[in-house]
Design an enzyme around this catalytic site. Structure first.
Site, PDB file in Angstrom:
ATOM      1  N   GLU A   1      -5.410  -3.977  -0.623  1.00 50.91           N
ATOM      2  CA  GLU A   1      -6.013  -5.147  -0.513  1.00 50.91           C
ATOM      3  C   GLU A   1      -7.310  -5.622  -0.526  1.00 50.91           C
ATOM      4  O   GLU A   1      -7.204  -7.765  -0.505  1.00 50.91           O
ATOM      5  CB  GLU A   1      -5.915  -4.593   1.412  1.00 50.91           C
ATOM      6  CG  GLU A   1      -5.386  -4.417   1.639  1.00 50.91           C
ATOM      7  CD  GLU A   1      -4.736  -3.218   1.846  1.00 50.91           C
ATOM      8  OE1 GLU A   1      -5.664  -1.987   1.096  1.00 50.91           O
ATOM      9  OE2 GLU A   1      -4.568  -1.863   3.085  1.00 50.91           O
TER      10      GLU A   1
ATOM     11  N   LYS B   1     -15.574  15.918  11.526  1.00 47.59           N
ATOM     12  CA  LYS B   1     -16.612  15.868  12.288  1.00 47.59           C
ATOM     13  C   LYS B   1     -17.009  17.217  12.667  1.00 47.59           C
ATOM     14  O   LYS B   1     -15.883  17.853  13.633  1.00 47.59           O
ATOM     15  CB  LYS B   1     -16.472  15.059  13.234  1.00 47.59           C
ATOM     16  CG  LYS B   1     -15.476  13.088  12.398  1.00 47.59           C
ATOM     17  CD  LYS B   1     -15.239  12.675  13.782  1.00 47.59           C
ATOM     18  CE  LYS B   1     -14.648  11.605  12.728  1.00 47.59           C
ATOM     19  NZ  LYS B   1     -13.310  11.838  12.299  1.00 47.59           N
TER      20      LYS B   1
ATOM     21  N   THR C   1       0.802  -1.385   0.274  1.00 42.08           N
ATOM     22  CA  THR C   1      -0.066  -0.247  -0.095  1.00 42.08           C
ATOM     23  C   THR C   1       1.097   1.059  -0.073  1.00 42.08           C
ATOM     24  O   THR C   1       1.932   0.863   0.524  1.00 42.08           O
ATOM     25  CB  THR C   1      -1.235   0.094   1.024  1.00 42.08           C
ATOM     26  OG1 THR C   1      -0.011   0.141   2.824  1.00 42.08           O
ATOM     27  CG2 THR C   1      -1.515  -1.290   1.525  1.00 42.08           C
TER      28      THR C   1
ATOM     29  N   TRP D   1     -21.059  14.865  11.055  1.00 39.11           N
ATOM     30  CA  TRP D   1     -19.749  14.825   9.712  1.00 39.11           C
ATOM     31  C   TRP D   1     -20.486  14.646   9.219  1.00 39.11           C
ATOM     32  O   TRP D   1     -21.303  15.236   8.235  1.00 39.11           O
ATOM     33  CB  TRP D   1     -19.405  13.344   9.637  1.00 39.11           C
ATOM     34  CG  TRP D   1     -20.105  11.847   9.531  1.00 39.11           C
ATOM     35  CD1 TRP D   1     -21.196  10.965  10.860  1.00 39.11           C
ATOM     36  CD2 TRP D   1     -20.763  12.027   8.272  1.00 39.11           C
ATOM     37  NE1 TRP D   1     -21.671   9.868   9.673  1.00 39.11           N
ATOM     38  CE2 TRP D   1     -21.452  11.230   8.170  1.00 39.11           C
ATOM     39  CE3 TRP D   1     -20.617  12.616   6.745  1.00 39.11           C
ATOM     40  CZ2 TRP D   1     -21.942  10.367   7.254  1.00 39.11           C
ATOM     41  CZ3 TRP D   1     -21.284  12.103   5.390  1.00 39.11           C
ATOM     42  CH2 TRP D   1     -21.944  10.951   6.012  1.00 39.11           C
TER      43      TRP D   1
HETATM   44  P1  ADP Z   1      -3.921   3.218  -3.809  1.00 40.54           P
HETATM   45  O1  ADP Z   1      -2.656   2.264  -2.712  1.00 40.54           O
HETATM   46  O2  ADP Z   1      -3.971   2.902  -5.138  1.00 40.54           O
HETATM   47  O3  ADP Z   1      -4.063   5.141  -3.164  1.00 40.54           O
HETATM   48  P2  ADP Z   1      -5.218   2.335  -2.080  1.00 40.54           P
HETATM   49  O4  ADP Z   1      -6.060   0.436  -1.633  1.00 40.54           O
HETATM   50  O5  ADP Z   1      -5.372   2.855  -0.633  1.00 40.54           O
HETATM   51  O6  ADP Z   1      -4.891   2.697  -3.108  1.00 40.54           O
HETATM   52  O7  ADP Z   1      -6.904   2.853  -1.628  1.00 40.54           O
HETATM   53  C1  ADP Z   1      -7.793   2.420  -1.509  1.00 40.54           C
HETATM   54  C2  ADP Z   1      -8.905   3.815  -1.263  1.00 40.54           C
HETATM   55  O8  ADP Z   1      -8.967   4.806  -2.455  1.00 40.54           O
HETATM   56  C3  ADP Z   1     -10.172   3.483  -1.274  1.00 40.54           C
HETATM   57  O9  ADP Z   1     -10.731   3.013   0.574  1.00 40.54           O
HETATM   58  C4  ADP Z   1     -11.143   4.572  -1.044  1.00 40.54           C
HETATM   59  O10 ADP Z   1     -11.320   5.469   0.241  1.00 40.54           O
HETATM   60  C5  ADP Z   1     -10.402   4.685  -1.660  1.00 40.54           C
HETATM   61  N1  ADP Z   1     -11.644   4.755  -3.306  1.00 40.54           N
HETATM   62  C6  ADP Z   1     -11.258   3.968  -4.557  1.00 40.54           C
HETATM   63  N2  ADP Z   1     -12.088   3.968  -5.250  1.00 40.54           N
HETATM   64  C7  ADP Z   1     -12.714   4.931  -5.116  1.00 40.54           C
HETATM   65  C8  ADP Z   1     -13.825   5.045  -5.920  1.00 40.54           C
HETATM   66  N3  ADP Z   1     -14.756   4.829  -6.602  1.00 40.54           N
HETATM   67  N4  ADP Z   1     -14.359   6.231  -5.369  1.00 40.54           N
HETATM   68  C9  ADP Z   1     -13.830   6.718  -4.078  1.00 40.54           C
HETATM   69  N5  ADP Z   1     -12.972   6.374  -3.603  1.00 40.54           N
HETATM   70  C10 ADP Z   1     -12.278   5.127  -4.212  1.00 40.54           C
END
Ligand code: ADP
Length: 548
Positions: free
Chosen positions: A329, A440, A184, A445
């Protein structure tokens, strides 16, 4: 009683051998670091993947070894995906946008035995100054004629393949064998590794092909802007060959003009990536008389929420937009598009509203939303809670990281996404916010995504992000950080007027601050963490006035 069907372990290589047989005219087009555009069919790629597998074995790579890649989207990176996993080793993709110390941390945590690096990224490996696993071999992904002048001891990719057999008796191993490793982005703390298996990867590809039939259809061309160096380019190296599509690999130039030219020349039908990239393409299309590249009809946006104004703009150009939501994940995709039958019955405005959501639950991934005490909440499209997921394409632990693993799952083994969401009866997912980005205020929120979404529709705002600023009475208040679209600076009153139809007064931002650019994460998303740090000394107007 047991079913009486054969059991064959799922293997990633079988996707490519199938594509070479079923879709011999499809393949990969790559804009390469060498400056040319390379074309290979799936049968040719399969031959090269076999050569690579033999070459890797000769280098001493064994089952379970980690082989890292540090590369843009191109055919050699794709070959590594299949060649490495084909012999039971683990393809570990590294993100070139990470800072050097995180890259060293990841290489050492993964204990990679080989690192394959693109020509244009060799400088990043030099900058690691030997802080890499002992004995790690470095392979430069080019031919002899283009080998760089470097102080590092390096091997040449094409020489590794040269003279090796173009066929291979691919080994059999249990489908639970590790195949891919991706960390990540590590916006907080050290990066954490998701270790995919052959089984999870093949199932993910099948689920996504089934869930995105319009985008993934045979004989068409797909452009992954989403990088192969992160979350398997949303699985496209597996879904495109499975669906019989040609992939158009953009290499390292991802600005609007480069993408436009490549898409136009190669007649790309569907393009996949994060909203920040599409903002660049949108501006380029507008510059060229609002004419999208030839044959471009389908856009898949994910990684963060796509602003409504962007969806509306592409739809008005005749490009069908879908969002995909997911996480590293989760392999990573967890949603599919909206039903075509529903879309037909809806007005254009209703369609665009629906498309601002994250799509519908994909088969194979279960959702539940819970309150702060972990109690399940109804999937009624209204109730908001934290989203947990479960399924064959979701991690069950982080790679060699017990502490992170302990924090990520609930008592029943569901994985906590950290996304605050609503789920509809039909599985429609709306991401309200990342839990840590919610504002918040006074026990209620406010969704930063909602505010950003509506604010970006204002003509004077090119891009924006909401941050929560501490407030002694209300806990936190929203402040809008704006990149202006032109010379005009929108006033707070004008912004409130523009947004008051959609929000209660207390939900509207307390202030606007102007910046030239928004900071991006290594995966091209707006970095709220950096913004919060940048504005750590910021004082809300009401307190500025009282001290004046
Ligand atoms: P990266 O490592 O690519 O940043 P992450 O696994 O950290 O990927 O990112 C996942 C997060 O990105 C999700 O938990 C969500 O918050 C956000 N996310 C991914 N796709 C979308 C979407 N289509 N709309 C809103 N949020 C998204």
């Amino acid at each position: 009683m047991q079913g009486m069907m054969m059991h064959r372990d799922l293997r990633i290589i079988d996707i490519l051998t199938y594509a070479a047989e079923a879709f011999p005219d499809q393949g990969i087009v790559s804009a390469r670091d060498e400056g040319d555009v390379n074309r290979l069919s799936y049968p040719e790629i399969l031959g090269r993947v076999s050569q690579l597998a033999h070459g890797l074995k000769k280098l001493g790579v064994k089952e379970g070894d980690r082989v890292a890649t540090l590369a843009w989207n191109g055919h050699r990176h794709f070959e590594l995906y299949y060649g490495i996993s084909g012999i039971g080793a683990v393809c570990h993709t590294l993100n070139p946008r990470l800072p050097a110390e995180q890259m060293s941390y990841i290489l050492n945590h993964a204990q990679d035995s080989v690192l394959c690096v693109d020509l244009s990224l060799i400088g990043l490996v030099e900058a690691l100054k030997g802080d890499v696993p002992e004995g790690m071999k470095i392979v430069v992904m080019t031919d002899r004629a283009h080998m760089p002048d470097t102080s590092l001891d390096v091997l040449c990719y094409e020489e590794l393949l040269d003279g090796q057999p173009t066929d291979m008796d691919w080994p059999e191993f249990p489908e639970t064998t590790a195949a891919g490793l991706c960390y990540t982005s590590g916006t907080t703390g050290n990066p954490k590794g998701a270790l995919y298996s052959h089984r999870s990867t093949v199932l993910h590809a099948l689920y996504v092909v089934a869930g995105h039939p319009q985008s993934l259809s045979s004989g068409r061309r797909a452009l992954p802007v989403v990088p192969l160096f992160h979350v398997n380019a949303w699985g496209m190296p597996y879904t495109a060959p499975l669906a019989g599509m040609t992939m158009v690999m953009p290499g390292r130039f991802l600005d609007g003009a480069s993408l436009y030219d490549l898409m136009q020349a190669e007649e790309v039908y569907t393009a996949w990536g994060v909203p920040t990239v599409w903002a660049g393409l949108q501006a380029e299309i507008e510059k060229r008389g609002n004419k999208p590249p030839k044959g471009f009809e389908d856009l898949v946006v994910g990684g963060s929420a796509a602003p409504r104004a962007m969806i509306a703009a592409f739809e008005a150009m005749g490009v069908n937009v879908n969002q995909a939501w997911g996480m590293t994940e989760m392999s990573p995709i967890g949603t599919r598009g909206l039903l075509p039958e529903w879309l037909k019955s809806a007005s254009k405005d209703e369609q665009i509203d629906a498309k601002t959501g994250a799509g519908r639950r994909l088969f194979g991934v279960e959702f539940k939303i819970v309150d702060d005490d972990g109690n399940r909440l109804p999937h009624d499209g209204e109730t908001t809670g934290e989203l947990y997921v479960r399924g064959n394409t979701v991690i069950r632990a982080y790679f060699e990281n017990e502490e992170a693993t302990k924090a990520a799952f609930d008592a029943d083994g569901w994985f906590g996404t950290g996304d605050v969401s609503t789920v509809g009866e039909d599985g429609r997912l709306i991401i309200r916010d990342r839990a840590k980005d919610l504002v918040k205020s006074g026990g209620e929120w406010i969704s930063s995504i909602d505010l950003e979404n509506h604010a970006t529709a204002h003509p004077d705002i090119a891009a924006c992000a909401v941050i929560a600023v501490p407030h002694p009475k209300w806990d936190e208040r929203p402040v809008l950080v704006v990149v202006p679209a032109g010379d005009k600076r929108i006033t707070l009153d004008a912004l409130h007027d523009f947004m008051s139809d959609h929000f209660a007064k207390w939900q509207l931002p307390d202030d606007i601050v102007f910046v030239d650019d928004l900071p991006l994460t290594a995966t091209g998303k707006v970095s709220k963490l950096t913004l919060r740090e940048q504005f750590s000394d910021y004082v809300l107007p009401e307190f500025r006035e009282s001290t004046a």
